[in-house]
Motif scaffolding. Structure first.
Motif, PDB file in Angstrom:
ATOM      1  N   GLU A  98     -12.286   3.981  -1.485  1.00  0.00           N
ATOM      2  CA  GLU A  98     -12.864   3.040  -2.444  1.00  0.00           C
ATOM      3  C   GLU A  98     -11.864   1.949  -2.805  1.00  0.00           C
ATOM      4  O   GLU A  98     -12.224   0.774  -2.922  1.00  0.00           O
ATOM      5  CB  GLU A  98     -13.328   3.781  -3.700  1.00  0.00           C
ATOM      6  CG  GLU A  98     -14.585   4.619  -3.504  1.00  0.00           C
ATOM      7  CD  GLU A  98     -15.763   3.790  -3.009  1.00  0.00           C
ATOM      8  OE1 GLU A  98     -15.975   2.682  -3.545  1.00  0.00           O
ATOM      9  OE2 GLU A  98     -16.455   4.243  -2.084  1.00  0.00           O
ATOM     10  N   ASP A  99     -10.605   2.323  -2.970  1.00  0.00           N
ATOM     11  CA  ASP A  99      -9.571   1.320  -3.244  1.00  0.00           C
ATOM     12  C   ASP A  99      -9.437   0.346  -2.076  1.00  0.00           C
ATOM     13  O   ASP A  99      -9.328  -0.879  -2.278  1.00  0.00           O
ATOM     14  CB  ASP A  99      -8.218   2.002  -3.494  1.00  0.00           C
ATOM     15  CG  ASP A  99      -8.174   2.767  -4.806  1.00  0.00           C
ATOM     16  OD1 ASP A  99      -9.043   2.515  -5.673  1.00  0.00           O
ATOM     17  OD2 ASP A  99      -7.275   3.617  -4.958  1.00  0.00           O
ATOM     18  N   LEU A 100      -9.444   0.879  -0.860  1.00  0.00           N
ATOM     19  CA  LEU A 100      -9.289   0.036   0.329  1.00  0.00           C
ATOM     20  C   LEU A 100     -10.499  -0.877   0.509  1.00  0.00           C
ATOM     21  O   LEU A 100     -10.355  -2.025   0.941  1.00  0.00           O
ATOM     22  CB  LEU A 100      -9.082   0.906   1.570  1.00  0.00           C
ATOM     23  CG  LEU A 100      -7.745   1.662   1.624  1.00  0.00           C
ATOM     24  CD1 LEU A 100      -7.759   2.715   2.738  1.00  0.00           C
ATOM     25  CD2 LEU A 100      -6.583   0.686   1.843  1.00  0.00           C
ATOM     26  N   LYS A 101     -11.691  -0.367   0.209  1.00  0.00           N
ATOM     27  CA  LYS A 101     -12.898  -1.203   0.270  1.00  0.00           C
ATOM     28  C   LYS A 101     -12.801  -2.335  -0.737  1.00  0.00           C
ATOM     29  O   LYS A 101     -13.109  -3.490  -0.424  1.00  0.00           O
ATOM     30  CB  LYS A 101     -14.144  -0.362  -0.001  1.00  0.00           C
ATOM     31  CG  LYS A 101     -14.647   0.445   1.179  1.00  0.00           C
ATOM     32  CD  LYS A 101     -15.801   1.339   0.757  1.00  0.00           C
ATOM     33  CE  LYS A 101     -16.914   0.565   0.114  1.00  0.00           C
ATOM     34  NZ  LYS A 101     -18.009   1.450  -0.377  1.00  0.00           N
ATOM     35  N   ARG A 102     -12.383  -2.003  -1.951  1.00  0.00           N
ATOM     36  CA  ARG A 102     -12.264  -3.013  -3.003  1.00  0.00           C
ATOM     37  C   ARG A 102     -11.286  -4.112  -2.608  1.00  0.00           C
ATOM     38  O   ARG A 102     -11.481  -5.290  -2.909  1.00  0.00           O
ATOM     39  CB  ARG A 102     -11.805  -2.343  -4.307  1.00  0.00           C
ATOM     40  CG  ARG A 102     -11.749  -3.286  -5.507  1.00  0.00           C
ATOM     41  CD  ARG A 102     -10.947  -2.674  -6.631  1.00  0.00           C
ATOM     42  NE  ARG A 102      -9.563  -2.426  -6.219  1.00  0.00           N
ATOM     43  CZ  ARG A 102      -8.912  -1.288  -6.454  1.00  0.00           C
ATOM     44  NH1 ARG A 102      -9.494  -0.288  -7.075  1.00  0.00           N
ATOM     45  NH2 ARG A 102      -7.658  -1.157  -6.059  1.00  0.00           N
ATOM     46  N   LEU A 125       0.830  -1.191   0.000  1.00  0.00           N
ATOM     47  CA  LEU A 125       0.000   0.000   0.000  1.00  0.00           C
ATOM     48  C   LEU A 125       0.867   1.245   0.000  1.00  0.00           C
ATOM     49  O   LEU A 125       1.962   1.256   0.563  1.00  0.00           O
ATOM     50  CB  LEU A 125      -0.901   0.024   1.233  1.00  0.00           C
ATOM     51  CG  LEU A 125      -1.908  -1.120   1.378  1.00  0.00           C
ATOM     52  CD1 LEU A 125      -2.643  -0.982   2.695  1.00  0.00           C
ATOM     53  CD2 LEU A 125      -2.890  -1.144   0.220  1.00  0.00           C
ATOM     54  N   GLY A 126       0.354   2.327  -0.610  1.00  0.00           N
ATOM     55  CA  GLY A 126       1.043   3.597  -0.562  1.00  0.00           C
ATOM     56  C   GLY A 126       0.970   4.210   0.822  1.00  0.00           C
ATOM     57  O   GLY A 126       0.176   3.784   1.662  1.00  0.00           O
ATOM     58  N   SER A 127       1.782   5.226   1.043  1.00  0.00           N
ATOM     59  CA  SER A 127       1.870   5.827   2.375  1.00  0.00           C
ATOM     60  C   SER A 127       0.546   6.446   2.821  1.00  0.00           C
ATOM     61  O   SER A 127       0.184   6.369   4.005  1.00  0.00           O
ATOM     62  CB  SER A 127       2.979   6.878   2.406  1.00  0.00           C
ATOM     63  OG  SER A 127       2.713   7.919   1.465  1.00  0.00           O
ATOM     64  N   THR A 128      -0.198   7.049   1.885  1.00  0.00           N
ATOM     65  CA  THR A 128      -1.477   7.673   2.266  1.00  0.00           C
ATOM     66  C   THR A 128      -2.482   6.623   2.704  1.00  0.00           C
ATOM     67  O   THR A 128      -3.176   6.788   3.717  1.00  0.00           O
ATOM     68  CB  THR A 128      -2.045   8.497   1.094  1.00  0.00           C
ATOM     69  OG1 THR A 128      -1.105   9.510   0.729  1.00  0.00           O
ATOM     70  CG2 THR A 128      -3.352   9.156   1.503  1.00  0.00           C
ATOM     71  N   LYS A 129      -2.570   5.536   1.976  1.00  0.00           N
ATOM     72  CA  LYS A 129      -3.495   4.472   2.363  1.00  0.00           C
ATOM     73  C   LYS A 129      -3.085   3.862   3.707  1.00  0.00           C
ATOM     74  O   LYS A 129      -3.936   3.511   4.535  1.00  0.00           O
ATOM     75  CB  LYS A 129      -3.543   3.392   1.277  1.00  0.00           C
ATOM     76  CG  LYS A 129      -4.280   3.824   0.017  1.00  0.00           C
ATOM     77  CD  LYS A 129      -4.386   2.676  -0.977  1.00  0.00           C
ATOM     78  CE  LYS A 129      -5.216   3.066  -2.202  1.00  0.00           C
ATOM     79  NZ  LYS A 129      -4.651   4.165  -2.970  1.00  0.00           N
ATOM     80  N   GLN A 130      -1.793   3.736   3.934  1.00  0.00           N
ATOM     81  CA  GLN A 130      -1.328   3.231   5.227  1.00  0.00           C
ATOM     82  C   GLN A 130      -1.764   4.159   6.349  1.00  0.00           C
ATOM     83  O   GLN A 130      -2.215   3.706   7.412  1.00  0.00           O
ATOM     84  CB  GLN A 130       0.209   3.111   5.222  1.00  0.00           C
ATOM     85  CG  GLN A 130       0.761   1.981   4.383  1.00  0.00           C
ATOM     86  CD  GLN A 130       0.612   0.621   5.039  1.00  0.00           C
ATOM     87  OE1 GLN A 130      -0.053   0.472   6.054  1.00  0.00           O
ATOM     88  NE2 GLN A 130       1.270  -0.373   4.472  1.00  0.00           N
ATOM     89  N   ARG A 131      -1.646   5.472   6.134  1.00  0.00           N
ATOM     90  CA  ARG A 131      -2.045   6.439   7.156  1.00  0.00           C
ATOM     91  C   ARG A 131      -3.548   6.372   7.410  1.00  0.00           C
ATOM     92  O   ARG A 131      -4.005   6.459   8.558  1.00  0.00           O
ATOM     93  CB  ARG A 131      -1.638   7.850   6.727  1.00  0.00           C
ATOM     94  CG  ARG A 131      -0.135   8.098   6.744  1.00  0.00           C
ATOM     95  CD  ARG A 131       0.205   9.415   6.073  1.00  0.00           C
ATOM     96  NE  ARG A 131      -0.352  10.549   6.808  1.00  0.00           N
ATOM     97  CZ  ARG A 131      -0.573  11.744   6.273  1.00  0.00           C
ATOM     98  NH1 ARG A 131      -0.303  11.952   4.987  1.00  0.00           N
ATOM     99  NH2 ARG A 131      -1.070  12.719   7.010  1.00  0.00           N
TER     100      ARG A 131
END
Length: 205
Positions: free
Chosen positions: A40-44, A3-9
């Motif tokens: 939406e990416d994280l939900k998917r 995962l990218g840093s923003t999604k991790q945060r």
């Protein structure tokens, strides 16, 4: 999954508590559009779920997002091994294996706690846990010392095999040399695992 840093945060925030997209945008300094795209990416990918909460008066229900800690392949393997041990050697055998594992860890770490005050031991334990992904901290409050874990790498396993939580708490107690009282638990749906550190007679030595 990388995962990218923003999604991790975003995930780190949602592991602490549920939040709306607007709250996440304010906390992370991003636009709501960018937050929604990441959510939406994280939900998917099965890492986030959404629920709704009614609002007072008229208006659309508030959409709240939370992180999902589903069992990893490693967690499933551990659970299956513990279940197999119980089947082969009887009820309680899995707990005995866990205690033996932590006893070995205790002997390794106990040396580093010698000569420290209780507050120093609690701080070192929090550091030790954080290094292992628990996001832990110890602090002194008006009522005394507390230890909090805001993340648990073994949460999925602990939900299925709750004896693990008791074994871990006993390990922390042995390492600190005092009694602990569990006040909150992530396996019960709380935002963190919180322990009240109860000084015993002579514990400060």
């Amino acid at each position: 999954m990388r995962l990218g840093s923003t999604k991790q945060r975003i995930l780190e925030h949602l592991r602490l508590r549920k939040a709306s997209a607007a709250e996440l945008a304010g906390e992370l300094g991003l636009s709501k559009v960018a937050i929604y795209r990441h959510l939406e990416d994280l939900k998917r990918d099965g890492l986030v779920r959404v629920s709704t909460r009614p609002v007072q008066g008229r208006g659309r229900p508030l959409r709240l997002f939370e992180a999902i800690d589903e069992p990893t392949a490693y967690a499933r393997m551990c659970r299956e091994m513990l279940e197999q041990i119980e089947e082969l050697y009887g009820p309680g055998a899995g707990v005995r294996v866990l205690r033996a594992r932590y006893k070995k860890e205790l002997e390794t770490w106990r040396q580093g706690f010698k000569g420290l005050t209780l507050e120093e031991r609690a701080r070192r334990l929090a550091e030790w846990l954080t290094e292992r992904g628990y996001q832990a901290e110890s602090r002194r409050e008006a009522s005394g010392l507390v230890l909090e874990q805001r993340r648990c790498p073994k949460l999925a396993l602990a939900r299925d095999y709750q004896a693990l939580c008791q074994v871990e708490m006993d390990f922390f107690s042995e390492l600190l040399g005092v009694s602990l009282v569990r006040e909150c638990s992530m396996t019960a749906g709380d935002a963190c695992c919180r322990y009240r550190i109860e000084p015993d007679g002579g514990a400060e030595g």
